[in-house]
Enzyme design. Structure first.
Site, PDB file in Angstrom:
ATOM      1  N   THR A   1      -5.781  -3.409   7.728  1.00 14.02           N
ATOM      2  CA  THR A   1      -5.799  -4.617   7.006  1.00 14.02           C
ATOM      3  C   THR A   1      -5.756  -5.852   8.201  1.00 14.02           C
ATOM      4  O   THR A   1      -6.001  -5.416   9.484  1.00 14.02           O
ATOM      5  CB  THR A   1      -4.636  -4.855   6.230  1.00 14.02           C
TER       6      THR A   1
ATOM      7  N   ALA B   1     -12.576  -9.684   4.605  1.00 14.49           N
ATOM      8  CA  ALA B   1     -12.329  -9.618   3.071  1.00 14.49           C
ATOM      9  C   ALA B   1     -13.656  -9.821   2.488  1.00 14.49           C
ATOM     10  O   ALA B   1     -14.514  -9.338   1.802  1.00 14.49           O
ATOM     11  CB  ALA B   1     -11.133 -10.161   2.555  1.00 14.49           C
TER      12      ALA B   1
ATOM     13  N   THR C   1     -15.031 -22.520   9.345  1.00 15.23           N
ATOM     14  CA  THR C   1     -16.146 -22.697  10.182  1.00 15.23           C
ATOM     15  C   THR C   1     -17.419 -22.160   9.775  1.00 15.23           C
ATOM     16  O   THR C   1     -17.530 -20.778   9.430  1.00 15.23           O
ATOM     17  CB  THR C   1     -15.566 -21.360  11.342  1.00 15.23           C
TER      18      THR C   1
ATOM     19  N   ASN D   1     -17.351 -21.821   4.328  1.00 13.47           N
ATOM     20  CA  ASN D   1     -16.335 -21.321   5.294  1.00 13.47           C
ATOM     21  C   ASN D   1     -15.897 -22.660   6.028  1.00 13.47           C
ATOM     22  O   ASN D   1     -16.735 -23.343   6.388  1.00 13.47           O
ATOM     23  CB  ASN D   1     -16.604 -20.213   6.306  1.00 13.47           C
TER      24      ASN D   1
ATOM     25  N   SER E   1       0.690  -1.426   0.055  1.00 13.08           N
ATOM     26  CA  SER E   1       0.109  -0.015   0.068  1.00 13.08           C
ATOM     27  C   SER E   1       0.885   1.250   0.105  1.00 13.08           C
ATOM     28  O   SER E   1       0.502   2.413  -0.616  1.00 13.08           O
ATOM     29  CB  SER E   1      -1.074  -0.052   1.167  1.00 13.08           C
TER      30      SER E   1
ATOM     31  N   ALA F   1     -14.899 -16.447   5.328  1.00 12.07           N
ATOM     32  CA  ALA F   1     -15.966 -15.608   5.819  1.00 12.07           C
ATOM     33  C   ALA F   1     -15.333 -14.606   6.735  1.00 12.07           C
ATOM     34  O   ALA F   1     -15.649 -14.212   7.949  1.00 12.07           O
ATOM     35  CB  ALA F   1     -16.969 -16.383   6.522  1.00 12.07           C
TER      36      ALA F   1
ATOM     37  N   GLY G   1      -5.086 -11.603  -6.554  1.00 14.85           N
ATOM     38  CA  GLY G   1      -5.742 -10.190  -6.353  1.00 14.85           C
ATOM     39  C   GLY G   1      -5.121  -8.880  -6.256  1.00 14.85           C
ATOM     40  O   GLY G   1      -5.286  -8.078  -5.600  1.00 14.85           O
TER      41      GLY G   1
ATOM     42  N   LYS H   1      -9.905  -5.339  10.950  1.00 14.06           N
ATOM     43  CA  LYS H   1     -10.893  -4.842  10.224  1.00 14.06           C
ATOM     44  C   LYS H   1     -12.316  -4.698  11.078  1.00 14.06           C
ATOM     45  O   LYS H   1     -12.943  -3.640  10.808  1.00 14.06           O
ATOM     46  CB  LYS H   1     -11.448  -5.495   8.787  1.00 14.06           C
TER      47      LYS H   1
HETATM   48  P1  NDP Z   1      -9.585 -12.864   8.084  1.00 13.49           P
HETATM   49  O1  NDP Z   1      -8.300 -13.504   8.956  1.00 13.49           O
HETATM   50  O2  NDP Z   1     -10.458 -11.954   8.434  1.00 13.49           O
HETATM   51  O3  NDP Z   1     -10.302 -14.246   7.566  1.00 13.49           O
HETATM   52  C1  NDP Z   1      -9.421 -15.305   7.089  1.00 13.49           C
HETATM   53  C2  NDP Z   1     -10.493 -16.351   6.442  1.00 13.49           C
HETATM   54  O4  NDP Z   1      -9.817 -17.329   6.166  1.00 13.49           O
HETATM   55  C3  NDP Z   1     -11.543 -17.069   7.734  1.00 13.49           C
HETATM   56  O5  NDP Z   1     -12.877 -17.318   7.166  1.00 13.49           O
HETATM   57  C4  NDP Z   1     -10.692 -18.288   7.915  1.00 13.49           C
HETATM   58  O6  NDP Z   1     -11.477 -19.361   8.237  1.00 13.49           O
HETATM   59  C5  NDP Z   1     -10.192 -18.762   6.634  1.00 13.49           C
HETATM   60  N1  NDP Z   1      -9.025 -19.782   6.643  1.00 13.49           N
HETATM   61  C6  NDP Z   1      -7.946 -19.344   6.872  1.00 13.49           C
HETATM   62  N2  NDP Z   1      -6.948 -20.339   6.880  1.00 13.49           N
HETATM   63  C7  NDP Z   1      -7.914 -21.404   6.144  1.00 13.49           C
HETATM   64  C8  NDP Z   1      -7.374 -22.680   5.563  1.00 13.49           C
HETATM   65  N3  NDP Z   1      -6.399 -23.148   5.668  1.00 13.49           N
HETATM   66  N4  NDP Z   1      -8.512 -23.375   4.817  1.00 13.49           N
HETATM   67  C9  NDP Z   1      -9.836 -22.703   4.677  1.00 13.49           C
HETATM   68  N5  NDP Z   1     -10.013 -21.450   5.038  1.00 13.49           N
HETATM   69  C10 NDP Z   1      -9.142 -20.893   5.963  1.00 13.49           C
HETATM   70  O7  NDP Z   1      -8.672 -12.365   6.786  1.00 13.49           O
HETATM   71  P2  NDP Z   1      -9.226 -11.256   5.601  1.00 13.49           P
HETATM   72  O8  NDP Z   1     -10.663 -11.789   5.464  1.00 13.49           O
HETATM   73  O9  NDP Z   1      -8.826 -10.033   5.807  1.00 13.49           O
HETATM   74  O10 NDP Z   1      -8.158 -11.920   4.400  1.00 13.49           O
HETATM   75  C11 NDP Z   1      -8.615 -12.950   3.502  1.00 13.49           C
HETATM   76  C12 NDP Z   1      -7.380 -12.850   2.437  1.00 13.49           C
HETATM   77  O11 NDP Z   1      -7.686 -11.973   1.577  1.00 13.49           O
HETATM   78  C13 NDP Z   1      -5.978 -12.619   2.866  1.00 13.49           C
HETATM   79  O12 NDP Z   1      -5.238 -13.561   1.931  1.00 13.49           O
HETATM   80  C14 NDP Z   1      -5.506 -11.159   2.449  1.00 13.49           C
HETATM   81  O13 NDP Z   1      -4.523 -10.907   1.856  1.00 13.49           O
HETATM   82  C15 NDP Z   1      -6.699 -10.948   1.159  1.00 13.49           C
HETATM   83  N6  NDP Z   1      -6.930  -9.479   1.225  1.00 13.49           N
HETATM   84  C16 NDP Z   1      -6.679  -9.120   0.087  1.00 13.49           C
HETATM   85  C17 NDP Z   1      -7.287  -8.139  -0.591  1.00 13.49           C
HETATM   86  C18 NDP Z   1      -6.677  -7.207  -1.725  1.00 13.49           C
HETATM   87  O14 NDP Z   1      -6.861  -6.189  -2.105  1.00 13.49           O
HETATM   88  N7  NDP Z   1      -6.176  -8.008  -2.775  1.00 13.49           N
HETATM   89  C19 NDP Z   1      -8.050  -7.114   0.520  1.00 13.49           C
HETATM   90  C20 NDP Z   1      -8.479  -7.683   1.698  1.00 13.49           C
HETATM   91  C21 NDP Z   1      -7.936  -9.071   1.684  1.00 13.49           C
HETATM   92  P3  NDP Z   1     -12.120 -19.763   9.754  1.00 13.49           P
HETATM   93  O15 NDP Z   1     -13.328 -18.682   9.934  1.00 13.49           O
HETATM   94  O16 NDP Z   1     -12.534 -20.937  10.033  1.00 13.49           O
HETATM   95  O17 NDP Z   1     -10.939 -19.310  10.466  1.00 13.49           O
END
Ligand code: NDP
Length: 276
Positions: A62, A131, A153, A151, A17, A128, A243, A66
């Site tokens: 980030t 993002a 979970t 998801n 960023s 879930a 992304g 969030k």
């Molecule tokens: P969060 O930490 O808020 O959420 C992570 C999610 O990933 C949860 O739903 C979690 O599941 C799931 N998860 C993690 N590991 C695994 C796995 N091994 N198998 C299945 N599900 C898994 O992260 P964000 O939502 O903020 O970010 C998600 C992704 O999006 C990141 O890689 C981030 O870099 C990317 N991103 C990219 C952006 C862009 O502009 N390109 C902008 C925002 C995000 P559970 O609920 O079960 O823990």
């Protein structure tokens, strides 16, 4: 006086960023600085307040803050309220205004940069977290034929499907499904909104998912294709994208929120891709 902005997260060293906003500022002739700030996991609010006390004008937020950022806001835009998460904070008149630009960034990248029309298409979003929260309502607004969220979970996916409701009669309800319920299913667009790629892991997915006519999109970006992108290619995906475009587009929307200027993104995306 140079206006100060920053991105805050944990981890943060990987963030592109600061480079993106430096490009936008140069292009628009805006006098801003933009730093990357690592907040200790239990000191998010304190770190934000220190930045405000130091004269900061705005922050991008980030992973994993969030939802904490959302809770700190005095005012929220409609899209932030819908998402229940914010990635853009504006500090003005002693107040914190919260917005989310992730959804707009994703849509602009998929439709504008990658030329994939979402209307009438079936979509599966895996993940879930913050993002996914920010992108479901904007995806729904594009009138897909079906929008499904799954998801690891399941309860979190079910909660998002309940929270994010159609805004008009044309829009469908979001379906929350378990991976088992989606075994062998097929979608036009599959979005990896999990953080699995951050640790170079393949996310849990529905068994035997059919990808041979699917556009697969990983919100994560890296120099080399992620494991998810490789998996999709190996399983015959029609198209695969990371992304990086979403990152540049959501940053452009934040820049617009703060400075009232919409930067040109194509040249910045090319530069960022070359610099990966
Ligand atoms: P969060 O930490 O808020 O959420 C992570 C999610 O990933 C949860 O739903 C979690 O599941 C799931 N998860 C993690 N590991 C695994 C796995 N091994 N198998 C299945 N599900 C898994 O992260 P964000 O939502 O903020 O970010 C998600 C992704 O999006 C990141 O890689 C981030 O870099 C990317 N991103 C990219 C952006 C862009 O502009 N390109 C902008 C925002 C995000 P559970 O609920 O079960 O823990």
């Amino acid at each position: 006086m140079t206006d100060r902005y920053a991105v805050i997260g944990n981890p943060i060293a990987h963030s592109k960023s600061p480079q993106i906003h430096a490009e936008f500022a140069k292009q628009a002739g805006e006098d801003i600085s933009y730093a990357a700030i690592l907040a200790p996991l239990n000191e998010f609010e304190k770190t934000v307040r220190e930045f405000i006390a130091g004269g900061g004008k705005g922050m991008n937020v980030t992973l994993p803050f969030k939802q904490q950022a959302y809770a700190m806001c005095n005012e929220l835009t409609e899209r932030a309220q819908l998402a229940g998460a914010v990635n853009t904070l504006t500090f003005s008149g002693g107040k914190i205004l919260g917005d989310t630009t992730d959804g707009k960034g994703l849509i602009r990248d998929i439709i504008g940069n990658l030329g994939f029309d979402i209307e009438g298409k079936s979509i599966l979003v895996i993940g879930a977290g913050g993002a996914a929260r920010g992108t479901l309502a904007p995806l729904l607004r594009c009138n897909p034929s079906r929008l499904v969220i799954a998801n690891r979970t399941h309860a979190k996916a079910a909660e998002l499907a309940r929270l994010i409701t159609p805004q008009d009669k044309k829009q469908k309800h979001i379906e929350a499904k378990t991976f088992e319920q989606l075994a062998s299913e097929k979608f036009d667009l599959l979005i990896n909104a999990t953080s699995a790629s951050l640790t170079n892991a393949l996310p849990e997915m529905p068994k035997n998912i059919q990808l041979n006519q699917t556009f697969t999109y990983d919100m994560m970006y890296a120099k080399l294709p992620t494991l998810f992108m490789k998996f999709a290619k190996q399983h015959g995906a029609a198209r695969v994208s990371d992304g990086l475009g979403m990152l540049v587009e959501q940053a452009a929307e934040s820049f617009f929120v703060w400075r009232g200027v919409r930067p040109e993104t194509k040249s910045v995306l090319i530069k960022m891709r070359a610099a990966l």
